[in-house]
Design an enzyme around this catalytic site. Structure first.
Site, PDB file in Angstrom:
ATOM      1  N   HIS A  43      34.282  46.330  30.713  1.00 51.19           N
ATOM      2  CA  HIS A  43      35.719  46.146  30.541  1.00 51.19           C
ATOM      3  C   HIS A  43      36.048  46.754  29.182  1.00 51.19           C
ATOM      4  CE1 HIS A  43      35.015  42.519  33.253  1.00 51.19           C
ATOM      5  NE2 HIS A  43      35.840  43.304  33.925  1.00 51.19           N
ATOM      6  N   ASP A  75      34.921  44.522  26.590  1.00 55.13           N
ATOM      7  CA  ASP A  75      33.462  44.397  26.411  1.00 55.13           C
ATOM      8  C   ASP A  75      33.030  45.484  25.433  1.00 55.13           C
ATOM      9  OD1 ASP A  75      33.082  42.407  28.438  1.00 55.13           O
ATOM     10  OD2 ASP A  75      33.067  43.975  29.994  1.00 55.13           O
TER      11      ASP A  75
HETATM   12  C1  GLO Z   1      36.528  40.201  40.488  1.00 57.60           C
HETATM   13  C2  GLO Z   1      36.100  41.572  40.321  1.00 57.60           C
HETATM   14  C3  GLO Z   1      35.648  41.890  38.915  1.00 57.60           C
HETATM   15  C4  GLO Z   1      35.721  43.371  38.666  1.00 57.60           C
HETATM   16  C5  GLO Z   1      35.497  43.714  37.227  1.00 57.60           C
HETATM   17  C6  GLO Z   1      35.620  45.201  36.979  1.00 57.60           C
HETATM   18  O1  GLO Z   1      36.748  39.702  41.545  1.00 57.60           O
HETATM   19  O2  GLO Z   1      35.097  41.888  41.235  1.00 57.60           O
HETATM   20  O3  GLO Z   1      34.345  41.413  38.665  1.00 57.60           O
HETATM   21  O4  GLO Z   1      34.795  44.037  39.446  1.00 57.60           O
HETATM   22  O5  GLO Z   1      36.403  43.024  36.464  1.00 57.60           O
HETATM   23  O6  GLO Z   1      36.928  45.580  36.964  1.00 57.60           O
END
Ligand code: GLO
Ligand code: MG
Length: 346
Positions: free
Chosen positions: A51, A54
């Site tokens: 993210h 992150d």
């Molecule tokens: C939640 C999502 C989340 C995304 C992550 C990347 O339901 O799967 O984990 O994959 O935030 O954008």
């Protein structure tokens, strides 16, 4: 077992989570980012997903210059560890500015915030040397159908995507559809919706998709069919494998944990369509169970990859010739049993 180097694997820092849920606190201590990166390397994974925050913690309180400096520091850390960033995703669901959605918020100031943050995220992706911006459109939906217009919301998302495409001529947007949670209903619930919206943008070739197993199941769809659909269009640019036991909250269980046959079918279509041939990664968007003890905090990641590789082997040893002749005879009863016995092994 199929060799690991035929597929490249990754996960995100959020996949080593602490076990908190809406009904109780965390059950494992938080680990530092550096610790997580070391574990990723030690487990033999190839890349990390990020993210934006992150990559650059507390991003909303940092200047553009500071964001770029910190992204460069992270890039160096990844280089030193021999790892790469698979993608970057703007986390548009935490800020007070995105309570009612980001790109589809009813407040123009909040929409501006969501777009600006996405453009910064593209800058981070550039520095981390990935051309994939993942858009999990968490709050682009409603709790209350009458509070937004569906048509206007699609138009607002297209406007936002166009700004991102114009900001960087190489960036590719990988939309990660999910039908619900956190919202009651999301505006881009399936791969079909994602690819249809792509057609409305100024550069449809750079708008594709990321499929997550659990999200397909939550939409009542077969993940293998969703994968096949996206790959027919050449639009599956990333993948979040996990598992999900029926229509409830998003469980992010280890891959194959609930339905091994469905996991086999997902691997089989990935194999058939040559997933990974253009550098795509297999990512596991999985979480440890709340009951998992700290000492086993990485097991769900290693196990998901083990299961994946065992299923690659199952897909490669499946008797395709016999399956073909059973299909020609329309003996699906025998085909069914053949799949079951293949999965059960000797
Ligand atoms: C939640 C999502 C989340 C995304 C992550 C990347 O339901 O799967 O984990 O994959 O935030 O954008
Ligand atoms: Mg996901």
């Amino acid at each position: 077992m199929a060799k690991a180097n035929q597929y490249k694997f990754c996960f995100g820092p959020w996949n080593i989570s602490q076990g908190g849920d809406p009904y109780g606190p965390t059950t494992r201590p938080e680990q530092s980012f550096d610790w997580k990166l070391d574990q990723l390397k030690a487990l033999g994974f190839d890349a990390m997903m990020f993210h934006d925050d992150d990559a650059v913690p507390d991003i909303d309180n940092k200047s553009e210059k500071q964001i770029l400096t910190e992204a460069k520091e992270l890039k160096k850390k990844l280089d030193d560890a021999g790892l790469v960033a698979e993608m970057v995703a703007p986390r548009l669901w935490f800020s007070p500015m995105t309570i009612d959605g980001g790109y589809t918020s009813n407040d123009p100031k909040c929409r501006r915030y969501a777009i600006d943050r996405s453009l910064r995220c593209i800058d981070i992706a550039n520095i981390l040397d990935t051309d994939i911006l993942v858009l999990w459109l968490a709050r682009e939906g409603t709790y209350l159908r009458e509070s937004k217009s569906g048509k206007r919301s699609v138009e607002l998302m297209v406007e936002a995507f166009d700004k991102m495409l114009a900001h960087d001529k190489k960036i590719r947007l990988a939309i990660e559809p999910k039908p619900n949670e956190p919202m009651d209903h999301a505006y881009i619930p399936t791969i079909g919706h994602a690819l249809a919206v792509a057609q409305l943008t100024t550069d449809a070739r750079r708008v594709g998709a990321l499929i997550e197993t659990a999200h397909c199941i939550l939409a009542g769809l077969d993940p293998a069919d969703e994968i096949d659909f996206a790959m027919t269009f050449g639009k599956l640019w990333s993948l979040h494998l996990n598992d999900q036991n029926g229509l409830k909250f998003d469980q992010d269980k280890p891959f194959g944990s609930t339905n091994l046959r469905s996991a086999f079918n997902q691997v089989r279509v990935l194999e058939r369509n040559g997933y990974g041939k253009h550098g795509e990664y297999v990512c596991f968007d999985v979480h440890p169970f709340r009951t998992t003890k700290s000492e086993q905090t990485l097991a769900h990641l290693d196990n998901s990859r083990r299961t994946f590789l065992r299923l690659v082997e199952k897909a490669r040893t499946f008797d395709e010739a016999r399956a073909k002749s059973l299909i020609a005879e329309r003996d699906y009863q025998a085909l069914d049993q053949m799949v079951i016995e293949h999965l059960l092994g000797k």
